[in-house]
Design a protein around this motif. Structure first.
Motif, PDB file in Angstrom:
ATOM      1  N   LEU A   1       0.854  -1.186   0.000  1.00 11.11           N
ATOM      2  CA  LEU A   1       0.000   0.000   0.000  1.00 11.11           C
ATOM      3  C   LEU A   1       0.888   1.233   0.000  1.00 11.11           C
ATOM      4  CD1 LEU A   1      -2.363  -1.279   2.825  1.00 11.11           C
ATOM      5  CD2 LEU A   1      -2.779  -1.381   0.369  1.00 11.11           C
ATOM      6  N   ASP A   2       0.342   2.385  -0.415  1.00 11.32           N
ATOM      7  CA  ASP A   2       1.144   3.607  -0.329  1.00 11.32           C
ATOM      8  C   ASP A   2       1.066   4.152   1.103  1.00 11.32           C
ATOM      9  OD1 ASP A   2      -1.233   5.000  -0.050  1.00 11.32           O
ATOM     10  OD2 ASP A   2      -0.883   6.364  -1.718  1.00 11.32           O
ATOM     11  N   GLU A   3       1.673   5.335   1.334  1.00 17.21           N
ATOM     12  CA  GLU A   3       1.773   5.830   2.709  1.00 17.21           C
ATOM     13  C   GLU A   3       0.401   6.171   3.311  1.00 17.21           C
ATOM     14  OE1 GLU A   3       2.489   7.508  -0.009  1.00 17.21           O
ATOM     15  OE2 GLU A   3       1.349   9.357   0.226  1.00 17.21           O
ATOM     16  N   ARG A   4      -0.624   6.308   2.458  1.00 16.06           N
ATOM     17  CA  ARG A   4      -1.963   6.585   2.990  1.00 16.06           C
ATOM     18  C   ARG A   4      -2.862   5.354   2.975  1.00 16.06           C
ATOM     19  NH1 ARG A   4      -3.346  11.973  -0.196  1.00 16.06           N
ATOM     20  NH2 ARG A   4      -5.434  11.630   0.621  1.00 16.06           N
ATOM     21  N   GLY A   5      -2.251   4.193   2.781  1.00 14.07           N
ATOM     22  CA  GLY A   5      -3.019   2.945   2.853  1.00 14.07           C
ATOM     23  C   GLY A   5      -3.762   2.595   1.575  1.00 14.07           C
ATOM     24  N   ARG A   6      -3.446   3.303   0.457  1.00 14.33           N
ATOM     25  CA  ARG A   6      -4.163   3.048  -0.801  1.00 14.33           C
ATOM     26  C   ARG A   6      -3.460   1.940  -1.596  1.00 14.33           C
ATOM     27  NH1 ARG A   6      -4.243   9.352  -2.439  1.00 14.33           N
ATOM     28  NH2 ARG A   6      -2.026   8.961  -2.126  1.00 14.33           N
ATOM     29  N   VAL A   7      -4.257   1.132  -2.272  1.00  9.56           N
ATOM     30  CA  VAL A   7      -3.697   0.100  -3.148  1.00  9.56           C
ATOM     31  C   VAL A   7      -3.082   0.809  -4.357  1.00  9.56           C
ATOM     32  CG1 VAL A   7      -4.265  -1.877  -4.624  1.00  9.56           C
ATOM     33  CG2 VAL A   7      -5.380  -1.630  -2.390  1.00  9.56           C
ATOM     34  N   ILE A   8      -1.832   0.451  -4.645  1.00  7.48           N
ATOM     35  CA  ILE A   8      -1.115   1.142  -5.731  1.00  7.48           C
ATOM     36  C   ILE A   8      -1.489   0.511  -7.081  1.00  7.48           C
ATOM     37  CG2 ILE A   8       1.181   1.681  -6.670  1.00  7.48           C
ATOM     38  CD1 ILE A   8       2.163   1.468  -3.681  1.00  7.48           C
ATOM     39  N   ILE A   9      -1.883   1.368  -8.027  1.00  5.32           N
ATOM     40  CA  ILE A   9      -2.292   0.878  -9.354  1.00  5.32           C
ATOM     41  C   ILE A   9      -1.675   1.745 -10.448  1.00  5.32           C
ATOM     42  CG2 ILE A   9      -4.490  -0.202  -8.725  1.00  5.32           C
ATOM     43  CD1 ILE A   9      -5.836   2.497  -9.584  1.00  5.32           C
ATOM     44  N   ASP A  10      -1.733   1.245 -11.700  1.00  6.90           N
ATOM     45  CA  ASP A  10      -1.306   2.066 -12.839  1.00  6.90           C
ATOM     46  C   ASP A  10      -2.539   2.664 -13.520  1.00  6.90           C
ATOM     47  OD1 ASP A  10      -2.480   0.095 -14.384  1.00  6.90           O
ATOM     48  OD2 ASP A  10      -0.599  -0.740 -15.140  1.00  6.90           O
ATOM     49  N   GLN A  11      -2.338   3.259 -14.707  1.00 10.48           N
ATOM     50  CA  GLN A  11      -3.466   3.945 -15.354  1.00 10.48           C
ATOM     51  C   GLN A  11      -4.556   3.004 -15.850  1.00 10.48           C
ATOM     52  OE1 GLN A  11      -0.721   6.048 -17.723  1.00 10.48           O
ATOM     53  NE2 GLN A  11      -1.515   8.055 -17.123  1.00 10.48           N
ATOM     54  N   GLU A  12      -4.216   1.719 -15.936  1.00  6.81           N
ATOM     55  CA  GLU A  12      -5.234   0.748 -16.362  1.00  6.81           C
ATOM     56  C   GLU A  12      -5.819   0.003 -15.159  1.00  6.81           C
ATOM     57  OE1 GLU A  12      -3.786  -1.615 -19.646  1.00  6.81           O
ATOM     58  OE2 GLU A  12      -2.943   0.149 -20.620  1.00  6.81           O
ATOM     59  N   TYR A  13      -5.643   0.589 -13.965  1.00  2.00           N
ATOM     60  CA  TYR A  13      -6.179   0.053 -12.707  1.00  2.00           C
ATOM     61  C   TYR A  13      -5.530  -1.259 -12.306  1.00  2.00           C
ATOM     62  CZ  TYR A  13      -9.274   3.700 -14.064  1.00  2.00           C
ATOM     63  OH  TYR A  13      -9.738   4.921 -14.475  1.00  2.00           O
ATOM     64  N   ARG A  14      -4.344  -1.590 -12.913  1.00  2.00           N
ATOM     65  CA  ARG A  14      -3.649  -2.818 -12.568  1.00  2.00           C
ATOM     66  C   ARG A  14      -2.736  -2.596 -11.368  1.00  2.00           C
ATOM     67  NH1 ARG A  14      -1.417  -3.823 -18.545  1.00  2.00           N
ATOM     68  NH2 ARG A  14      -0.556  -1.831 -17.921  1.00  2.00           N
ATOM     69  N   THR A  15      -2.733  -3.583 -10.471  1.00  3.44           N
ATOM     70  CA  THR A  15      -1.717  -3.587  -9.425  1.00  3.44           C
ATOM     71  C   THR A  15      -0.451  -4.135 -10.078  1.00  3.44           C
ATOM     72  OG1 THR A  15      -2.197  -5.849  -8.757  1.00  3.44           O
ATOM     73  CG2 THR A  15      -3.493  -4.107  -7.692  1.00  3.44           C
ATOM     74  N   LYS A  16       0.576  -4.343  -9.278  1.00  2.93           N
ATOM     75  CA  LYS A  16       1.810  -4.877  -9.906  1.00  2.93           C
ATOM     76  C   LYS A  16       1.612  -6.323 -10.363  1.00  2.93           C
ATOM     77  CE  LYS A  16       4.308  -6.475  -5.891  1.00  2.93           C
ATOM     78  NZ  LYS A  16       5.326  -6.337  -4.924  1.00  2.93           N
ATOM     79  N   ILE A  17       0.520  -6.958  -9.925  1.00  9.74           N
ATOM     80  CA  ILE A  17       0.145  -8.270 -10.479  1.00  9.74           C
ATOM     81  C   ILE A  17      -0.943  -7.955 -11.517  1.00  9.74           C
ATOM     82  CG2 ILE A  17      -0.775 -10.570  -9.937  1.00  9.74           C
ATOM     83  CD1 ILE A  17       0.034  -9.910  -6.960  1.00  9.74           C
ATOM     84  N   PRO A  18      -0.607  -8.004 -12.823  1.00 10.71           N
ATOM     85  CA  PRO A  18      -1.455  -7.377 -13.830  1.00 10.71           C
ATOM     86  C   PRO A  18      -2.902  -7.874 -13.910  1.00 10.71           C
ATOM     87  CG  PRO A  18       0.644  -8.100 -14.777  1.00 10.71           C
ATOM     88  CD  PRO A  18       0.622  -8.584 -13.375  1.00 10.71           C
ATOM     89  N   HIS A  19      -3.173  -9.117 -13.530  1.00 12.06           N
ATOM     90  CA  HIS A  19      -4.580  -9.556 -13.607  1.00 12.06           C
ATOM     91  C   HIS A  19      -5.363  -9.185 -12.342  1.00 12.06           C
ATOM     92  CE1 HIS A  19      -2.758 -12.991 -11.443  1.00 12.06           C
ATOM     93  NE2 HIS A  19      -3.946 -13.070 -10.885  1.00 12.06           N
ATOM     94  N   ILE A  20      -4.718  -8.523 -11.396  1.00  7.69           N
ATOM     95  CA  ILE A  20      -5.437  -8.023 -10.209  1.00  7.69           C
ATOM     96  C   ILE A  20      -5.538  -6.504 -10.321  1.00  7.69           C
ATOM     97  CG2 ILE A  20      -5.496  -7.890  -7.695  1.00  7.69           C
ATOM     98  CD1 ILE A  20      -3.890 -10.473  -7.580  1.00  7.69           C
ATOM     99  N   ARG A  21      -6.758  -6.041 -10.461  1.00  8.10           N
ATOM    100  CA  ARG A  21      -6.978  -4.591 -10.605  1.00  8.10           C
ATOM    101  C   ARG A  21      -7.693  -4.049  -9.376  1.00  8.10           C
ATOM    102  NH1 ARG A  21      -6.645  -3.429 -16.748  1.00  8.10           N
ATOM    103  NH2 ARG A  21      -6.186  -5.514 -17.475  1.00  8.10           N
TER     104      ARG A  21
END
Ligand code: FAD
Ligand code: NAD
Length: 471
Positions: free
Chosen positions: A294-314
């Motif tokens: 999570l980031d420093e505010r507890g948010r799940v980190i995603i890219d512009q396509e709503y993907r986490t660093k595990i691409p099939h988990i958005r």
């Protein structure tokens, strides 16, 4: 689904983000399972947020209007009484109608609904602790995290939802508190202050910053609405920090201080509402099992396509970046499904309206004057007060204004800010204009029906590049 079957999509959370994604995925022909632990669909918004608060805002406004704003309109009523139980019942009716409606839409679109708590076992498997007891697990080719947010606590002041309440307690009080203190003058604070002040509480709002309205509200608009709410009887202590609180047997004391340091003071109340923001909710989700941080505010980190660093988990909605708003969650949900299904999707984050449902309402889209100043943009301002609008005068509701901000060179609209009885509806025109890249002149040259409040919108546009007719 059987445990062995792999679903196209597994969604954790059945709030606006989760349920909209589920319906959209069902429409796209995907095999989808949505896991929700609350027992009803719709999340915070439908169950304890947008919907119940708007029911109370609407009906408390009617009550207040009948009591204080009807005689001069030629309507004399005797013996007006508040039936708080019935007011709450009406709220519950709106909530259950809508949450059941979502359940119906799930069936219609072939969405499997699991009532239980979901937790990652591995990158493709979600374990579900069923509400009715027992456990199951579902496998997904894609997984969407949509677990939302929860109220941020105030350190040292435990929320019991009776004396020290969050918004959830504030929409379910069993009696009107004599004195209510609200910590935080953001949207929740001001909407709930309005409800209980209209129903008879003596309400004080303590806000750390010098301006109310929470992040994003234009400073001039914030000052304006503060004056209006003050006239309605709400007391404000801005630039004031709550240092700590003590719960007594039948009251709560808050020790407050000037934000810049100064004279300490104590405020006693029957009930204290903590409304200092919300934080992402990922408790029990098992993110550690799949190495998601999570980031420093507890948010799940995603890219512009709503993907986490595990691409099939958005991930979409309150639990990730951006404003915590239901319509933002909804836009993201649709876009995320489009990314999965088609490879492209779109949300314009510069064009997400905000509405505060006080009376009058406050609504805005795009940038505020302070944003533009900070960015060094050369802009023009056009305003038009409702006191000069024929419909507002006819309705005897003349408080508020429309304020437009446009680029000084190109006249392209950059921000629209409204205080007015139907500002929340009117902002849709502004959002559309901004989305289409309209200039203020485009709006001014568009015919608006007479007599409507929307004419104030047109005249504010006229004022931005030329002169309005009626002011
Ligand atoms: P949520 O609605 O919080 O939904 C997440 C769901 O996930 C919850 O139901 C939760 O039970 C479930 N969940 C969490 N973890 C798990 C798990 N491990 N397994 C299974 N289920 C899980 N926004 C507006 O736009 N307009 C308004 O007028 C408005 N009014 C509001 C008034 C109040 C009092 C509050 C508190 C909020 C309001 N909001 C409003 C904000 C709005 O409610 C949120 O932005 C919106 O609900 C976010 O949707 P979401 O689906 O991301 O999260
Ligand atoms: P907020 O961030 O809008 O406002 C919190 C306010 O509390 C801020 O103004 C902040 O300065 C103040 N504050 C923080 N700590 C304080 C302290 N110790 N003492 C005094 N003041 C303090 O948060 P909220 O009002 O709790 O709302 C949470 C979220 O829910 C927001 O994202 C909001 O957009 C959303 N929401 C939206 C609507 C709507 O769209 N109508 C309605 C309700 C909630």
């Amino acid at each position: 689904a059987t445990e062995a079957e792999t679903r196209d999509l597994v969604i954790i959370g059945g709030g606006v983000a989760g349920y909209v994604a589920a319906i959209k995925a069902g429409q796209e022909g995907m095999k989808v399972t949505c896991i929700e632990k609350r027992g009803t669909l719709g999340g915070t918004c439908l169950n304890v947020g947008c919907i119940p608060s708007k029911s109370l805002l609407n009906n408390s406004h009617l009550y207040h209007q009948i009591l204080h704003d009807s005689k001069h309109r030629g309507i004399e009523v005797g013996d007006v009484k508040l039936n708080l139980k019935q007011l709450m019942k009406a709220k519950e009716q709106s909530v259950s109608g809508l949450t059941k409606g979502v359940e119906f839409l799930f069936k219609k679109n072939g969405v499997e609904y699991l009532k239980g708590s979901g937790s990652f076992q591995d990158e493709h498997t979600v374990k579900v602790q069923l509400n009715d007891g027992g456990e199951t697990s579902v496998k997904g080719k894609n997984i969407l995290i949509a677990t939302g947010s929860e109220a941020s606590p105030f350190p040292g002041l435990e929320i019991d939802e009776k004396r020290v309440i969050s918004s959830t307690g504030a929409i379910a009080l069993e009696e009107v508190p004599k004195k209510l203190t609200v910590i935080g003058g953001g949207i929740i604070g001001l909407e709930m202050a309005s409800v209980w002040s209209r129903l008879g509480s003596e309400v004080t709002v303590v806000e750390f910053l010098d301006q109310i309205g929470g992040p994003g509200m234009d400073t001039e608009i914030a000052k304006n609405i503060q004056k209006i709410l003050k006239k309605q009887g709400i007391k404000f202590k801005t630039g004031t920090k709550v240092v700590n609180g003590e719960k007594g047997s039948d009251s709560v004391r808050l020790n407050v201080d000037s934000a810049k340091g100064g004279k300490p003071e104590s405020l006693d109340a029957d009930v204290v509402l903590v409304a200092i923001g919300r934080r992402p909710y990922t408790q029990g989700l098992g993110l550690e099992n799949i190495g998601l941080e999570l980031d420093e505010r507890g948010r799940v980190i995603i890219d512009q396509e709503y993907r986490t660093k595990i691409p099939h988990i958005r991930c979409v909605g309150d639990v990730t970046f951006g404003p915590m708003l239901a319509h933002k969650a909804e836009e993201e949900a649709v876009a995320a499904i489009e990314y999965i299904k088609k490879g492209y999707g779109h949300v314009n984050y510069g064009c997400i309206p905000s509405v505060m449902y006080t009376f009058p309402e406050v609504a805005w889209v795009g940038q505020s004057e302070q944003d533009l100043k900070k960015a060094g943009v050369n802009y023009r301002v056009g305003t038009f007060p409702f006191s000069a609008n024929s419909r507002a005068k006819t309705n005897l509701d003349t408080e508020g204004l429309v304020k437009m901000l446009a680029d000084a060179e190109t006249d392209r609209l950059l921000g629209i800010h409204i205080i007015g009885p139907n500002a929340g509806e009117m902002i849709a025109e502004g959002t559309l204009a901004l989305e289409y890249g309209a200039s203020s002149e485009d709006i001014a040259r568009t015919c608006h029906a007479h007599p409507t409040l929307a004419e104030a919108f047109k005249e504010a546009a006229m004022a931005t590049y030329s002169k309005p007719i009626h002011f």
